[in-house]
Write an enzyme that holds these catalytic residues in place. Structure first.
Site, PDB file in Angstrom:
ATOM      1  N   LYS A 294       0.737  -1.433   0.519  1.00  0.00           N
ATOM      2  CA  LYS A 294      -0.226  -0.084   0.224  1.00  0.00           C
ATOM      3  C   LYS A 294       1.322   1.375  -0.199  1.00  0.00           C
ATOM      4  O   LYS A 294       0.861   2.142   0.982  1.00  0.00           O
ATOM      5  CB  LYS A 294      -1.195  -0.196   0.980  1.00  0.00           C
ATOM      6  CG  LYS A 294      -2.467   0.725   1.328  1.00  0.00           C
ATOM      7  CD  LYS A 294      -3.769   0.612   0.513  1.00  0.00           C
ATOM      8  CE  LYS A 294      -4.132   1.868   0.265  1.00  0.00           C
ATOM      9  NZ  LYS A 294      -5.272   1.762  -0.946  1.00  0.00           N
TER      10      LYS A 294
ATOM     11  N   ASP B 122      -5.888  -3.130  -1.642  1.00  0.00           N
ATOM     12  CA  ASP B 122      -7.430  -3.250  -2.147  1.00  0.00           C
ATOM     13  C   ASP B 122      -7.753  -3.703  -3.679  1.00  0.00           C
ATOM     14  O   ASP B 122      -8.438  -4.205  -4.023  1.00  0.00           O
ATOM     15  CB  ASP B 122      -8.117  -1.513  -1.650  1.00  0.00           C
ATOM     16  CG  ASP B 122      -6.440  -0.990  -2.417  1.00  0.00           C
ATOM     17  OD1 ASP B 122      -5.688  -0.629  -2.543  1.00  0.00           O
ATOM     18  OD2 ASP B 122      -6.955   1.093  -2.382  1.00  0.00           O
TER      19      ASP B 122
END
Ligand code: NAD
Length: 343
Positions: free
Chosen positions: A180, A214
């Site tokens: 991330k 994600d």
């Protein structure tokens, strides 16, 4: 020495809840194929608390130190009492830096067919090594909850290299690094940065790409076939590997290994399932598949292949399945059918 000689010492922890039932089943099946393990049976979890008021008794740690190899049943985490997490203690004690979870379709006819990838999760750092505390706000002593995780360059390098070495040794084509780094720019940026350097060393042999966590979660659901080997940080790996087990039949089909330089501990991903403990309903296959990984770890691919083949035949052609897989077989029915298939 006969083919069935038991020559490899290994620690056996039956565990809590359904642990002893599924461990009995697994040991019977390992015996049927002549697995080479000499078991040193030890306690942990609530069984350890009940016997010596310690969820991870010294004797159990000593045994793993001696054998460097363990098959562990699920352990119930004691609530309260100031006990430290058993899994975290074990990981730190033996430097079990890599959590490996294969995700492979065994039962056809589920939501997804032909899934086959392996996920490596960094096991020692990230938010799971977090130092947590509260910061008072006004007269609220717990106004803000603070958690600081860390990733070291050395550990990032070690886990990514481990995933690449696995890919080379197992004829895999691509390693996908999940991070991330767009938001947690330092904490997971260092993982991506180090991963790219490692990937350079394997250029021409193993392909490399990366995904933001994600997007990866979405793609694991929409097109899981694009993945081959995934490597990620501790928290993301914990979440994504459970998601992955859902693609192939749930927790009853998910094995895992915790691997370090000093030891390797093999276990099912699921817990002690107190709701079905003692009822003879538990699915022993996740723990059996963990034992299969243990056979591969000690170089007995022949026995691993035999058991994998037996599992496939028993639950597909034979249709012998426990309740969690939509059948009505008991743990003992499934064990007997598997033994017959393997004899
Ligand atoms: P769980 O995995 O034990 O159970 C979740 C659900 O899955 C339950 O409905 C259970 O019946 C079912 N299930 C799990 N394994 C199954 C199997 N082999 N066959 C058929 N059904 C199965 O999770 P939980 O209830 O959240 O946790 C129970 C205890 O286990 C807790 O104390 C938890 O801390 C501990 N735990 C231990 C480990 C470990 O030792 N590695 C992992 C997870 C949870």
């Amino acid at each position: 020495m006969t083919k069935d000689s038991k020559t490899i010492p290994a620690t056996l922890i039956p565990g809590d809840g359904i642990g002893p039932e599924i461990m009995d089943s697994v040991v019977e099946i390992l015996d049927t194929v002549g697995a080479p393990f000499v078991w040193d049976k030890q306690l942990a979890g609530m069984a350890g608390v009940d016997a010596v008021n310690d969820p991870l008794p010294k004797q159990t740690i000593e045994s793993i130190r001696r054998t460097s190899l363990a098959l562990k049943g699920p352990l119930t985490t004691p609530v309260g009492g100031g006990f430290k997490s058993i899994n975290v203690t074990m990981r730190q004690e033996f430097g079990l830096f890599a959590n490996m979870r294969p995700t492979k379709t065994i039962i056809p006819g589920g939501r997804y067919e032909d899934i086959d990838f392996v996920m490596f999760r960094e096991n020692l750092e990230g938010y799971y090594a977090a130092m947590e505390h509260y910061v008072p706000v006004g007269d609220d002593p717990k106004g803000i909850a603070l958690s600081t995780g860390y990733n070291s360059r050395a550990e990032c390098r070690r886990i990514v290299k481990f995933a690449f070495d696995y890919a080379v040794a197992n004829n895999r084509k691509t390693v996908t690094l999940v991070h991330k780094a767009n938001i947690l720019k330092l904490l997971t940026g260092i993982f991506l940065e180090e991963g790219r350097k490692v990937a350079e060393e394997y250029k021409g042999r193993i392909e490399f790409n990366d995904r933001i966590v994600d997007a990866c979660a979405m793609q694991l659901v929409t097109n899981p076939w694009q993945f081959d080997v995934i490597v990620t940080t501790n928290l993301f790996g914990d979440i994504l590997s459970d998601l992955a087990s859902g693609l192939v039949g749930g927790l009853g089909m998910a094995p895992g290994a915790n691997i370090g330089e000093k030891a390797a501990v093999f276990e099912a991903v699921h817990g002690s399932a107190p709701d079905i403990a003692g009822k003879g309903l538990a699915n022993p296959l996740a723990l059996l598949m963990a034992a299969v990984m243990m056979l591969q770890h000690v170089g007995r691919q022949d026995l691993a292949d035999r058991i994998n083949h037996g599992i496939k035949k028993t639950i597909t052609e034979g249709g012998i399945r426990t309740k969690d897989l939509g059948g009505n077989a008991t743990t003992k029915d499934l064990t007997a059918a598997l033994k017959q298939q393997l004899s």
